[in-house]
Design a protein around this motif. Structure first.
Motif, PDB file in Angstrom:
ATOM      1  N   TRP A   1       0.762  -1.238   0.061  1.00 41.59           N
ATOM      2  CA  TRP A   1      -0.002   0.047  -0.050  1.00 41.59           C
ATOM      3  C   TRP A   1       0.849   1.171  -0.008  1.00 41.59           C
ATOM      4  O   TRP A   1       0.332   2.414  -0.362  1.00 41.59           O
ATOM      5  CB  TRP A   1      -1.056   0.070   1.187  1.00 41.59           C
ATOM      6  CG  TRP A   1      -2.169  -1.069   0.804  1.00 41.59           C
ATOM      7  CD1 TRP A   1      -2.509  -2.304   1.561  1.00 41.59           C
ATOM      8  CD2 TRP A   1      -2.975  -0.995  -0.252  1.00 41.59           C
ATOM      9  NE1 TRP A   1      -3.224  -3.124   0.943  1.00 41.59           N
ATOM     10  CE2 TRP A   1      -3.974  -2.014  -0.228  1.00 41.59           C
ATOM     11  CE3 TRP A   1      -3.416   0.162  -0.964  1.00 41.59           C
ATOM     12  CZ2 TRP A   1      -4.786  -2.236  -0.900  1.00 41.59           C
ATOM     13  CZ3 TRP A   1      -4.736  -0.289  -1.990  1.00 41.59           C
ATOM     14  CH2 TRP A   1      -5.260  -1.254  -1.688  1.00 41.59           C
ATOM     15  N   ALA A   2       2.052   1.165   0.449  1.00 36.56           N
ATOM     16  CA  ALA A   2       2.909   2.310   0.640  1.00 36.56           C
ATOM     17  C   ALA A   2       3.184   2.688  -1.019  1.00 36.56           C
ATOM     18  O   ALA A   2       3.326   3.786  -1.352  1.00 36.56           O
ATOM     19  CB  ALA A   2       4.304   2.097   1.334  1.00 36.56           C
ATOM     20  N   LYS A   3       3.675   1.561  -1.791  1.00 39.90           N
ATOM     21  CA  LYS A   3       3.523   1.985  -3.374  1.00 39.90           C
ATOM     22  C   LYS A   3       2.606   2.706  -4.039  1.00 39.90           C
ATOM     23  O   LYS A   3       2.688   3.652  -4.552  1.00 39.90           O
ATOM     24  CB  LYS A   3       3.950   0.679  -4.154  1.00 39.90           C
ATOM     25  CG  LYS A   3       5.191   0.019  -4.128  1.00 39.90           C
ATOM     26  CD  LYS A   3       5.062  -1.362  -4.944  1.00 39.90           C
ATOM     27  CE  LYS A   3       5.927  -2.335  -4.219  1.00 39.90           C
ATOM     28  NZ  LYS A   3       5.379  -3.723  -4.696  1.00 39.90           N
ATOM     29  N   ILE A   4       1.358   2.253  -3.682  1.00 37.29           N
ATOM     30  CA  ILE A   4       0.155   3.013  -3.966  1.00 37.29           C
ATOM     31  C   ILE A   4       0.042   4.493  -3.384  1.00 37.29           C
ATOM     32  O   ILE A   4      -0.425   5.497  -4.108  1.00 37.29           O
ATOM     33  CB  ILE A   4      -1.225   2.202  -3.741  1.00 37.29           C
ATOM     34  CG1 ILE A   4      -0.894   0.816  -4.191  1.00 37.29           C
ATOM     35  CG2 ILE A   4      -2.428   2.690  -4.292  1.00 37.29           C
ATOM     36  CD1 ILE A   4      -1.894   0.220  -5.207  1.00 37.29           C
ATOM     37  N   PHE A   5       0.265   4.589  -2.220  1.00 31.05           N
ATOM     38  CA  PHE A   5       0.318   5.641  -1.420  1.00 31.05           C
ATOM     39  C   PHE A   5       1.252   6.814  -2.106  1.00 31.05           C
ATOM     40  O   PHE A   5       1.024   7.752  -2.315  1.00 31.05           O
ATOM     41  CB  PHE A   5       0.878   5.550   0.062  1.00 31.05           C
ATOM     42  CG  PHE A   5       0.758   6.741   0.868  1.00 31.05           C
ATOM     43  CD1 PHE A   5      -0.202   6.925   1.576  1.00 31.05           C
ATOM     44  CD2 PHE A   5       1.760   7.644   0.831  1.00 31.05           C
ATOM     45  CE1 PHE A   5      -0.363   8.058   2.582  1.00 31.05           C
ATOM     46  CE2 PHE A   5       1.774   8.815   1.712  1.00 31.05           C
ATOM     47  CZ  PHE A   5       0.893   9.047   2.433  1.00 31.05           C
ATOM     48  N   ALA A   6       2.563   6.227  -2.492  1.00 34.21           N
ATOM     49  CA  ALA A   6       3.450   7.126  -2.987  1.00 34.21           C
ATOM     50  C   ALA A   6       3.178   7.620  -4.462  1.00 34.21           C
ATOM     51  O   ALA A   6       3.410   8.578  -4.688  1.00 34.21           O
ATOM     52  CB  ALA A   6       4.871   6.324  -3.364  1.00 34.21           C
ATOM     53  N   ILE A   7       2.497   6.641  -5.341  1.00 31.76           N
ATOM     54  CA  ILE A   7       1.918   7.308  -6.581  1.00 31.76           C
ATOM     55  C   ILE A   7       0.716   8.204  -6.500  1.00 31.76           C
ATOM     56  O   ILE A   7       0.876   9.356  -7.093  1.00 31.76           O
ATOM     57  CB  ILE A   7       1.333   5.886  -7.504  1.00 31.76           C
ATOM     58  CG1 ILE A   7       2.564   5.165  -7.489  1.00 31.76           C
ATOM     59  CG2 ILE A   7       1.066   6.637  -8.793  1.00 31.76           C
ATOM     60  CD1 ILE A   7       1.894   3.873  -8.266  1.00 31.76           C
ATOM     61  N   ASN A   8      -0.082   7.995  -5.399  1.00 29.00           N
ATOM     62  CA  ASN A   8      -0.992   9.104  -4.997  1.00 29.00           C
ATOM     63  C   ASN A   8      -0.557  10.364  -4.614  1.00 29.00           C
ATOM     64  O   ASN A   8      -0.998  11.360  -4.660  1.00 29.00           O
ATOM     65  CB  ASN A   8      -2.186   8.278  -3.876  1.00 29.00           C
ATOM     66  CG  ASN A   8      -3.349   7.737  -4.551  1.00 29.00           C
ATOM     67  OD1 ASN A   8      -4.369   8.468  -4.980  1.00 29.00           O
ATOM     68  ND2 ASN A   8      -3.238   6.754  -4.694  1.00 29.00           N
ATOM     69  N   PHE A   9       0.506  10.250  -3.690  1.00 28.12           N
ATOM     70  CA  PHE A   9       1.036  11.354  -3.082  1.00 28.12           C
ATOM     71  C   PHE A   9       1.702  12.155  -4.017  1.00 28.12           C
ATOM     72  O   PHE A   9       1.496  13.487  -3.942  1.00 28.12           O
ATOM     73  CB  PHE A   9       2.021  10.769  -1.973  1.00 28.12           C
ATOM     74  CG  PHE A   9       2.861  11.978  -1.119  1.00 28.12           C
ATOM     75  CD1 PHE A   9       2.122  12.246  -0.118  1.00 28.12           C
ATOM     76  CD2 PHE A   9       4.073  12.651  -1.588  1.00 28.12           C
ATOM     77  CE1 PHE A   9       2.532  13.357   0.716  1.00 28.12           C
ATOM     78  CE2 PHE A   9       4.460  13.531  -0.923  1.00 28.12           C
ATOM     79  CZ  PHE A   9       3.761  13.902   0.244  1.00 28.12           C
ATOM     80  N   ALA A  10       2.518  11.728  -4.902  1.00 28.48           N
ATOM     81  CA  ALA A  10       2.901  12.551  -6.075  1.00 28.48           C
ATOM     82  C   ALA A  10       2.339  13.213  -6.619  1.00 28.48           C
ATOM     83  O   ALA A  10       2.151  14.371  -6.973  1.00 28.48           O
ATOM     84  CB  ALA A  10       3.938  11.730  -6.972  1.00 28.48           C
ATOM     85  N   LEU A  11       0.876  12.519  -7.223  1.00 29.63           N
ATOM     86  CA  LEU A  11      -0.196  13.456  -7.970  1.00 29.63           C
ATOM     87  C   LEU A  11      -0.863  14.276  -7.160  1.00 29.63           C
ATOM     88  O   LEU A  11      -1.226  15.482  -7.296  1.00 29.63           O
ATOM     89  CB  LEU A  11      -1.360  12.377  -8.230  1.00 29.63           C
ATOM     90  CG  LEU A  11      -0.594  11.729  -9.424  1.00 29.63           C
ATOM     91  CD1 LEU A  11      -1.200  10.518 -10.096  1.00 29.63           C
ATOM     92  CD2 LEU A  11      -0.921  12.861 -10.886  1.00 29.63           C
ATOM     93  N   GLY A  12      -0.702  14.124  -5.607  1.00 30.25           N
ATOM     94  CA  GLY A  12      -1.672  15.120  -4.833  1.00 30.25           C
ATOM     95  C   GLY A  12      -0.896  16.086  -4.611  1.00 30.25           C
ATOM     96  O   GLY A  12      -1.312  17.353  -4.716  1.00 30.25           O
ATOM     97  N   VAL A  13       0.731  16.051  -4.662  1.00 28.23           N
ATOM     98  CA  VAL A  13       1.647  17.076  -4.634  1.00 28.23           C
ATOM     99  C   VAL A  13       1.368  18.044  -5.708  1.00 28.23           C
ATOM    100  O   VAL A  13       1.296  19.027  -5.830  1.00 28.23           O
ATOM    101  CB  VAL A  13       3.102  16.769  -4.117  1.00 28.23           C
ATOM    102  CG1 VAL A  13       4.058  18.025  -4.358  1.00 28.23           C
ATOM    103  CG2 VAL A  13       3.182  16.220  -2.893  1.00 28.23           C
ATOM    104  N   VAL A  14       1.616  17.273  -6.924  1.00 24.73           N
ATOM    105  CA  VAL A  14       1.748  17.967  -8.380  1.00 24.73           C
ATOM    106  C   VAL A  14       0.460  18.684  -8.503  1.00 24.73           C
ATOM    107  O   VAL A  14       0.340  20.044  -9.008  1.00 24.73           O
ATOM    108  CB  VAL A  14       2.325  17.297  -9.480  1.00 24.73           C
ATOM    109  CG1 VAL A  14       3.647  16.776  -9.210  1.00 24.73           C
ATOM    110  CG2 VAL A  14       1.265  16.393  -9.787  1.00 24.73           C
ATOM    111  N   THR A  15      -0.602  18.273  -8.131  1.00 27.39           N
ATOM    112  CA  THR A  15      -1.853  18.802  -8.282  1.00 27.39           C
ATOM    113  C   THR A  15      -2.355  19.915  -7.332  1.00 27.39           C
ATOM    114  O   THR A  15      -3.172  20.484  -7.544  1.00 27.39           O
ATOM    115  CB  THR A  15      -3.120  17.751  -8.568  1.00 27.39           C
ATOM    116  OG1 THR A  15      -3.143  17.024  -7.330  1.00 27.39           O
ATOM    117  CG2 THR A  15      -2.845  16.796  -9.797  1.00 27.39           C
ATOM    118  N   GLY A  16      -1.679  19.622  -6.345  1.00 26.85           N
ATOM    119  CA  GLY A  16      -2.001  20.655  -5.193  1.00 26.85           C
ATOM    120  C   GLY A  16      -1.171  22.104  -5.161  1.00 26.85           C
ATOM    121  O   GLY A  16      -1.741  23.106  -4.808  1.00 26.85           O
TER     122      GLY A  16
END
Lengths: 348, 447
Positions: free
Chosen positions: B55-70
């Motif tokens: 789940w950390a892998k999925i978290f990291a992909i999501n996090f990257a997109l959360g940062v760039v779209t934030g």
């Protein structure tokens, strides 16, 4: 109080340039120094654990600017509307490049993201330099304190100039050279063998280009915006900042010659800090000079939030900075030393 | 001006709706990863550690997109809403800057440690890193909701000579009566998203007979947290949030509920279509007196309808507000039902073999995203026509120098960029899901 926040915002922006500067620079030289897949992974792994945190300094500096000087934030962000949106797109592409590259082993996938990452890093460095150039040159503020700058108009420095004219382009090149050298110093520090040798070579080239373009920018600033020297005439102790920058440059050249990469990296950090402080000292107390009429300029006094807000903020800001210094110290300490490629499967 | 206003509104709505697809999963998943790491520490069962890594892998992909779209969100306050920033920056700058200084540094530093540093940190250190990432993401949510809560219900400010507002009380801003319920309601909504996503992947593994032992771990985790969160999101948090709307924005409540006329013993409308020409509900199906009870705990209480307020105070898009609210509440009810049945079967040890329910769990993961988006639309459309409720109209907040054409150009740019990001995201997450939490050696390493 306003002076404290002027220094605080300046400090955070400088931290941003020093920290994200080296991973931007790593992006600029990525394709030039790293030839094999292992070398490319080494470059990316050197910045992997820290680039995201580095970039946060931009966000935190933006947030702090918004909080302390809402008027400057609103005016400059709406005025630089188009270039800022492009900066956003570049930041996105760069982040996605570095995050998504390793998910597929296909060579075309990797090549695509390598080029995207490098190109976006290079353009960002130029954009940030041009942005600084705009702030030094001044923008066509109206009496309400707003303006709108097109991307380019005549390329000469006129009151209603666009974002790009010959002066801001010079500043863009200065920034590109500076972060390239800075990033190359960082990569040289984190790597060995052929990769290290190539990084040193690029660091040396970029370091001389940094000196040449900085001198050019110095003369150009003198020519188009001589008032920037007023503060230095009134308070000559301010010369300490350009002197520090110069010492940083000399120290870098010296360390390079002796192949002391970490010393060179700290020297280029000092150079950046000295140059940033020199510019800030020259502009003070103006944050956004007006090219239309000097009295429309946004200064720290006519654009700051009110006293209560600023003094409450000072308490949590200092606590926050101490915490941030702790996290960053710990993270950099944890990943100190040469970058080793993880065995297959390690890291996620 | 009209055109520019529309472009700027769509610009913000589009970028924030896309952005919020990512943090709602990371905020919820951050908590679930902490639970997995905690279970791994307690039981020494390697399955929990592998699940956490997966789940950390999925978290990291999501996090990257959360940062760039934030990042665009912070920029847009200045680029597209400059007048608003000049007006309100003295107050909300406080919470926005605190998000940067406290939450972002914490989150980004410890995410690097969590992803790259498991060997270096040891298991307890790794648990602490996971906890710090979770803490950072929830702090981030807090400061954003604090900002939004102030726009919904401005408190602790004074008006300066130039008409802009300034902070009068730091603690007043953080203890805004609107804030508590909105924050909890929002965060539990995020946990629901994560619980449904985790359950969906678990159900998929069992249905497809792959990684079955992990599928069972995921289902146990997803269904228990899912049921708990689905109940909590309705009561007390949703209820508390509804009462805040009734107290501070009664006209919004009337529009959300589709109540055109003030009445005692007001009915709760379940389904129906607002007719803005005849000012009534078409085809209503309703439960008598329930709205009065839910709002004031008295069956006969009077609830103010839209007719009690002047027309210019009505929310600008009542049908959309009404539908967003009803979609959120309807889906929320369905979530409780699905998770209650699944939890019952889990308890009776029948869940793993009840294929029809596994199918439902697998296919229902998009609905929390829809519910959370609808919930956000309810809050934001409900605030209209105000940008800061009662203080600044939306029409008065846009950047004076940015033309509609420039706004449209960048809106289209974001649409193109986000279409690309969305496709890449789905592709990469699905790849990870198909690959599964297999032993680490088979997986490509991080670059």
């Amino acid at each position: 109080m306003e002076i404290f926040w002027f220094i605080a915002v300046g400090f955070m922006l400088t931290m941003y340039v020093i920290l994200d500067g080296f991973d931007l620079g790593a992006g600029v030289i990525h394709l030039l120094v790293a030839k094999t897949e292992d070398e490319r992974r080494t470059v990316l792994n050197s910045i992997g654990p820290v680039w995201d945190g580095n970039e946060v300094w931009l966000l935190a500096a933006g947030g702090t600017l918004y909080f302390a000087f809402p008027k400057v934030y609103a005016s400059s962000f709406s005025g630089f509307y188009l270039p800022l949106m492009m900066v956003l797109w570049l930041l996105m592409l760069r982040a996605i490049g570095i995050e998504f590259r390793h998910h597929l082993r296909h060579p075309m996938w990797k090549a695509f993201w390598d080029v995207t990452f490098s190109l976006a890093s290079t353009l960002l460095a130029i954009f940030f330099g041009a942005a600084l150039g705009n702030v030094v040159r001044g923008v066509p503020l109206n009496p309400e304190g707003y303006f709108f700058a097109p991307l380019w108009t005549t390329f000469t420095v006129v009151p209603a100039a666009g974002i790009l004219d010959w002066f801001t382009v010079i500043m863009g090149v200065v920034a590109l050279a500076t972060v390239t050298a800075h990033g190359a110093h960082f990569i040289a520090m984190k790597t060995t063998n052929a990769l290290q040798t190539r990084a040193r070579l690029w660091a040396e080239r970029a370091w001389w280009l940094t000196l040449a373009t900085s001198l050019l920018a110095f003369l150009a600033t003198w020519y188009i915006h001589p008032e920037i020297w007023d503060n230095y005439r009134h308070a000559p102790w301010g010369f300490i900042f350009p002197v520090l920058g110069l010492l940083g440059w000399l120290g870098g050249a010296y360390a390079q010659a002796r192949q002391q990469d970490s010393h060179a990296f700290f020297a280029s950090s000092l150079f950046i800090a000295g140059m940033a402080a020199s510019t800030a000292f020259g502009l003070f107390p103006t944050m956004l000079p007006a090219s239309t009429d000097r009295q429309f300029a946004l200064t720290i006094y006519n654009s700051a939030a009110q006293e209560y807000s600023l003094s409450v903020g000072m308490v949590w800001w200092i606590i926050g900075m101490v915490l941030a210094a702790g996290y960053f110290g710990y993270v950099f300490y944890s990943f100190r030393g040469k970058t080793k490629l993880p065995a297959e499967g390690e890291g996620y | 001006m009209e055109e520019a206003l529309l472009v700027h509104r769509v610009h913000f709505a589009f970028t924030i709706m896309f952005h919020y697809l990512f943090p709602q999963l990371t905020m919820g998943l951050g908590l679930l990863i902490v639970i997995l790491k905690g279970l791994a520490l307690r039981t020494k069962d390697e399955h929990y550690n592998r699940s956490a890594r997966f789940w950390a892998k999925i978290f990291a992909i999501n996090f990257a997109l959360g940062v760039v779209t934030g990042i665009p969100m912070e920029f847009q306050f200045g680029t597209n809403w400059a007048k608003f920033s000049t007006f309100a920056g003295g107050v909300i700058g406080q919470t926005l800057a605190m998000e940067g200084v406290f939450a972002f540094f914490l989150e980004s530093s410890f995410l690097g440690l969590f992803i790259f540093g498991e060997k270096k940190l040891g298991q307890i250190g790794h648990f602490v890193a996971a906890f710090m990432v979770f803490l950072g993401s929830w702090l981030s949510g807090f400061f954003i909701i604090a900002t939004n809560a102030w726009m919904q219900h401005p408190v602790a400010y004074s008006v300066a000579a130039d008409g802009s507002v300034h902070l009068a009380s730091f603690w007043g801003l953080l203890l805004n009566p609107w804030l508590g319920w909105q924050y909890l309601h929002n965060m539990i909504g995020a946990v629901i998203t994560a619980a449904f996503v985790v359950s969906a992947v678990g159900a998929f593994y069992l249905l497809d007979h792959r990684h079955e032992e992990y599928g069972k771990v995921f289902l146990r985790l997803g269904v228990t947290t899912g049921l708990l969160a689905a109940v909590l999101v309705a009561f007390p948090t949703g209820d508390g949030q509804g009462k805040n709307v009734a107290t501070y924005q009664p006209v919004t409540l009337a529009a959300m509920e589709g109540l055109f006329e003030t009445k005692e013993g007001a009915e709760l409308i379940l389904i129906g279509q607002p007719d803005m020409e005849k000012l009534r509900m078409d085809n209503p199906i309703h439960i008598p007196r329930l709205l009065s009870f839910l709002t004031y705990y008295r069956w006969g209480a009077e609830v103010k309808g839209l007719d009690a307020f002047p027309r210019e105070q009505w929310p600008t898009n009542i049908p959309l507000l009404y539908y967003a609210y009803h979609i959120m509440v309807g889906l929320g009810t369905i979530f409780i039902a699905i998770m209650a049945v699944a939890a019952y079967l889990l308890w009776r040890r029948k869940l793993y073999s009840t294929r029809w329910l596994l199918w439902i769990l697998m296919l229902s993961f998009p609905f929390p995203y829809i519910a959370n988006t609808a919930g956000w639309m309810t809050a934001e459309l409900g605030r209209q026509p105000w940008l800061v409720y009662g203080l600044l109209r939306t029409t008065e907040g846009i950047s004076p120098t940015v033309s509609a054409g420039n706004g449209l150009f960048t809106l289209l740019g974001f649409m193109g960029m986000y279409a690309l990001l969305g496709m890449l995201f789905l592709f990469l997450v699905m790849r990870e899901v198909f690959h599964g939490p297999a032993p680490a050696a088979a997986h490509a390493s991080a670059a």
